[in-house]
Each structure stands twice: as structure tokens, then as C-alpha cells.
Design an enzyme around this catalytic site. Structure first.
Site, mmCIF file in Angstrom:
data_model
loop_
_atom_site.group_PDB
_atom_site.id
_atom_site.type_symbol
_atom_site.label_atom_id
_atom_site.label_comp_id
_atom_site.label_asym_id
_atom_site.label_seq_id
_atom_site.Cartn_x
_atom_site.Cartn_y
_atom_site.Cartn_z
ATOM 1 N N LYS A 1 0.816 -1.228 0.000
ATOM 2 C CA LYS A 1 0.000 0.000 0.000
ATOM 3 C C LYS A 1 0.844 1.269 0.000
ATOM 4 O O LYS A 1 0.435 2.299 -0.520
ATOM 5 C CB LYS A 1 -0.947 -0.004 1.193
ATOM 6 C CG LYS A 1 -2.115 -0.970 1.011
ATOM 7 C CD LYS A 1 -3.152 -0.796 2.103
ATOM 8 C CE LYS A 1 -4.400 -1.605 1.823
ATOM 9 N NZ LYS A 1 -4.210 -3.045 2.101
ATOM 10 N N GLU B 1 -9.970 7.266 3.745
ATOM 11 C CA GLU B 1 -10.855 6.411 4.534
ATOM 12 C C GLU B 1 -10.170 5.064 4.670
ATOM 13 O O GLU B 1 -9.324 4.701 3.847
ATOM 14 C CB GLU B 1 -12.230 6.291 3.882
ATOM 15 C CG GLU B 1 -12.466 5.070 3.046
ATOM 16 C CD GLU B 1 -11.725 5.077 1.722
ATOM 17 O OE1 GLU B 1 -11.204 4.009 1.371
ATOM 18 O OE2 GLU B 1 -11.646 6.115 1.045
ATOM 19 N N SER C 1 1.712 -9.923 -0.947
ATOM 20 C CA SER C 1 1.305 -8.516 -0.789
ATOM 21 C C SER C 1 1.613 -7.924 0.575
ATOM 22 O O SER C 1 1.801 -6.718 0.695
ATOM 23 C CB SER C 1 -0.183 -8.364 -1.104
ATOM 24 O OG SER C 1 -0.965 -9.207 -0.282
HETATM 25 C C1 LIG Z 1 -5.067 -4.035 1.599
HETATM 26 C C2 LIG Z 1 -4.416 -5.308 1.304
HETATM 27 C C3 LIG Z 1 -4.838 -6.150 0.243
HETATM 28 C C4 LIG Z 1 -6.044 -5.853 -0.583
HETATM 29 O O1 LIG Z 1 -6.008 -4.667 -1.298
HETATM 30 P P1 LIG Z 1 -5.745 -4.644 -2.880
HETATM 31 O O2 LIG Z 1 -6.069 -3.236 -3.259
HETATM 32 O O3 LIG Z 1 -6.684 -5.628 -3.502
HETATM 33 O O4 LIG Z 1 -4.343 -5.007 -3.093
HETATM 34 C C5 LIG Z 1 -4.113 -7.305 -0.014
HETATM 35 N N1 LIG Z 1 -3.041 -7.657 0.733
HETATM 36 C C6 LIG Z 1 -2.624 -6.889 1.768
HETATM 37 C C7 LIG Z 1 -1.439 -7.343 2.544
HETATM 38 C C8 LIG Z 1 -3.283 -5.710 2.090
HETATM 39 O O5 LIG Z 1 -2.850 -4.959 3.113
#
Ligand SMILES: *Cc1c(COP(=O)(O)O)cnc(C)c1O
Length: 393
Positions: A89, A111, A377
């Protein structure tokens, strides 16, 4: 045909900017300026410098040997979990804060549901010394105390949304209202590839650093830029968009998108938006969303707060509709099991969102020679209590 956005802000039939008249000036200012600002050399220099020295990029592309042995294929993990603040993010919030500064904005709003985007936003505001207001549902504030504390330490003001279900969509409404009232000095940092054009395209471009790096790293390790498969979990779709971005129109590279099935796709407690959703408009964008027959948005459910969103970005709606990507839905139970498995096979505790992407290896067989890149992610520190409760650790 391209799977990227067109000049009008559409991916196929999805996207656009369906906004109240009063938001038009804000969105139009952004639309007219974002590409110009982003292509500026000084912007690119500052963005890449911060990604390197502050975020810690490039994130490694790690060959997961024991996981690969287990599933008899070649699995690489793109380590976004190693970024500052623990997920992908921050790539987007760094980009947007630099853009906001160049637009002359002195105040940031956002938000947040689970609080991860709120923390990433509060982080870059502290970095730049810019005022930060984060709207968050009252229910979520109670559920996500550690992230609320982080935001407060970072000097953000966390404002509770007390209407409706007191969760993410209510926080979004409050943020929209704030932006309408403060169009000149305020920028709204949206946290995923959702919302009215140009947000989905802008956020995808900031996250595209992920696939830019994958190309160079794979070339070095495998002698080719192209994997056979790219895999990512999808909440709103930003980590997935970043993973796919530079491969969207290269159909030799297959794309797999993994949504949260919750307790099961047909259980009524799910967040598998593409499978369950229908065309509609949410947060200013025409896309697929979970709704009742008369168009009321259905409450999504997933054990993972980051995948618990009733819509999906327009890029992904189009990838689904055209068949460019294969969509899979993974239950809470399967995700948790795969999270534990990665911890024990590779010594990496993933975010529960990411665990969904890892679970596909139990349902899809790859060839031994296939190169499969999974976007890791985020890291699992924030989810420890969930893992503790689930496995009775
Ligand atoms: C917020 C988040 C997601 C989901 O958000 P996307 O916009 O779909 O990427 C996925 N993995 C992690 C670790 C997150 O913090």
C-alpha cells in the site's frame, strides 16, 4: 485490443466517473493533471528515491524452494511484505502524496476499513509534514485498535463514521463529504484501484513498480522477463494491478486473480465479488459488485479485513468479463491453512490476504517447468491475533 484503461477512463465497459456534480471540480483537476505530473522527471526522481531509501525497494523476488518442491513447480514470491509498513500500500500513498504536493494541496484525507491504508497514508503525511484526517467506521475503530494507535502516533486525526453499518462504506461517505466541502486545499488519497477515473489508473500506475521489478528480476534469474503465471489476491485490486500491469497485453503470461470466498461462495458470507457480483456503480465507478436484486449493496464477508470489499476495481471487472484472467475463490479455512504452510515451509508469515493467493496451489496443478510468480502482498504481523485464535496457538 488493450486491457489497459482508454482515454475516457474505461476498461472495456467498466470504469468511468459516476460522481455527484459537487465532486466534479476535484476529480477534473486530478484528471487533467495526473499524467502530466507523473511523467515529469523531477516527480519520477523523487518517487523512485523514496521507493528506494524509504520503502526499501526493489523488493526481492524470492525463489521459494521448499514450496516449489511441495507443489512440483517453480514458485517465486514477490516480497512486498518487506516494504516499510509491511505491504504494497505504501507504493501508492508515496505516489499520491507527491502528486498532492505538486497540486498545491496542504491537507490529506483518506478512509480506511482495516486500518492498513490509514496507516500507509498517515505514514506519508508524517514524512511530508502534511495534515492528515482518516475517516474510519466506529465499528472498525473498535476492531482495529493497533492500527488506530499507529495512526495516532503518526499524528493523524482518526474521525469515526457513526452512520449506517459504521464500517468502510460509511467512512467513504464521510470522506467524500469532507472533500466536497474542502475542494481547494485537500487531496483524497484513495487506497486501491477503485473510485472514479482517474483513481484506478493512477493507483495502478503507482503500483506498476511491482511488475516493472518482476520483469528485470526474472530476466536475471530465469533469462526471461515473462513468467507462465502471475498470481495475486484481490480486494479492491491494487496489489494485483501492480503485479499484472506490464503484462496486461502480453497474453503469453497467464493471470490468476484470487478472491475471498469467506465461508464459501454460496454461503451468503463471502467476498468473491467477480463470481457473485453484477454490474453496478460503487464509489463512482461502473464495475462488478455484490448487490441484491433491487441494487442494494450486500455486506461482504472474509476473515481477511483487506479483502472484505463489496466491489472490485474496473480493471479486474474487465479481466473477468473478457476471460483475460482466471478468477479463483478461496475460503477462510483454506487461506489460514496456506498461511501456516508458508510459515513452516519458508519461514515467512504472510498477511491473511496473501494467504488466499497461496492457497490456489491446492486447487490448480502447474507443470514442473512453469514459472509462477505470486505477489506476497503483505506480512502477517497485523494478523497474529487471527492466526492465534484460529490455530489456538
Ligand atoms: C489491503 C491489502 C490487500 C487488498 O487490497 P488490494 O487493493 O486488492 O491489493 C491485499 N493484501 C494486503 C497485505 C493488504 O494490506
Amino acid at each position: 485490443m488493450s486491457y489497459n484503461v482508454n482515454e475516457k477512463g474505461y476498461y472495456g465497459e467498466f470504469g468511468g466517473a459516476y460522481i455527484p456534480e459537487m465532486l466534479y471540480p476535484n476529480i477534473e483537476e486530478l484528471r487533467q493533471n495526473y499524467l502530466k505530473i507523473m511523467s515529469d522527471a523531477s516527480f519520477q526522481d523523487e518517487f523512485h528515491q523514496l521507493l528506494k531509501d524509504y520503502v526499501g525497494r526493489p523488493s526481492p523476488l524470492y525463489f521459494a524452494k521448499r514450496l516449489s518442491d511441495k507443489y512440483n513447480t517453480k514458485i517465486y514470491l514477490k516480497r512486498e511484505d518487506l516494504n516499510h509498513t509491511g505491504a504494497h500500500k505504501i507504493n501508492n500513498t508515496i505516489g499520491q502524496i507527491l502528486l498532492a504536493k505538486r497540486l498545491g494541496k496542504t491537507r490529506i484525507i483518506a478512509e480506511t476499513g482495516a486500518g492498513q491504508h490509514g496507516v500507509a497514508t498517515a505514514t506519508v503525511c508524517a514524512l511530508m509534514g502534511i495534515e492528515c484526517v482518516v475517516y474510519m467506521g466506529e465499528v472498525d475503530i473498535a476492531r482495529q485498535a493497533p492500527n488506530v494507535a499507529r495512526m495516532k502516533m503518526l499524528d493523524a486525526k482518526v474521525v469515526p463514521a457513526t452512520s449506517g453499518s459504521k464500517t468502510l462504506k460509511d467512512a467513504t461517505n464521510e470522506a467524500m463529504r469532507d472533500w466536497i466541502n474542502n475542494p481547494v486545499d485537500t487531496h483524497y488519497i484513495v487506497g486501491s484501484v477503485v473510485g472514479p477515473h482517474p483513481y484506478p489508473d493512477m493507483v495502478a500506475r503507482f503500483q506498476a513498480i511491482v511488475s516493472e521489478e518482476i520483469k528485470a528480476q526474472l530476466l536475471e534469474k530465469e533469462g526471461t522477463e515473462d513468467p507462465d503465471y502471475l498470481v495475486a489476491c484481490v480486494g479492491g485490486g491494487s496489489n494485483a494491478a501492480g503485479t499484472y500491469y506490464h503484462y496486461l497485453d502480453n497474453e503469453d503470461v497467464k493471470i490468476i486473480a484470487v478472491e475471498a470466498a469467506g465461508k464459501g461462495v454460496d454461503s451468503g458470507k463471502s467476498a468473491a465479488t467477480s463470481l457473485l457480483g453484477h454490474e453496478g456503480i460503487i464509489h463512482g465507478s461502473k464495475t462488478l459488485l455484490m448487490q441484491t436484486n433491487d441494487g442494494q449493496i450486500t455486506e461482504p464477508y472474509s476473515i481477511s479485513a483487506g479483502l472484505d470489499y463489496p466491489g472490485v476495481g474496473p480493471m479486474h471487472a474487465n479481466l473477468y468479463k473478457t476471460g483475460r484472467a482466471e478468477f479463483m475463490a478461496i475460503t477462510d479455512d483454506d487461506a489460514m491453512t496456506s498461511g501456516l504452510e508458508l510459515s513452516q515451509l519458508e519461514g515467512i508469515i504472510p498477511a491473511i490476504e496473501t494467504s488466499h493467493a497461496l492457497a490456489i496451489f491446492n486447487y490448480k496443478t502447474f507443470k514442473p517447468s512453469d514459472i509462477v510468480v505470486v505477489n506476497l502482498s503483505g506480512r502477517g504481523d497485523k494478523d497474529l491475533q487471527n492466526y492465534i485464535d484460529y490455530f489456538k496457538l
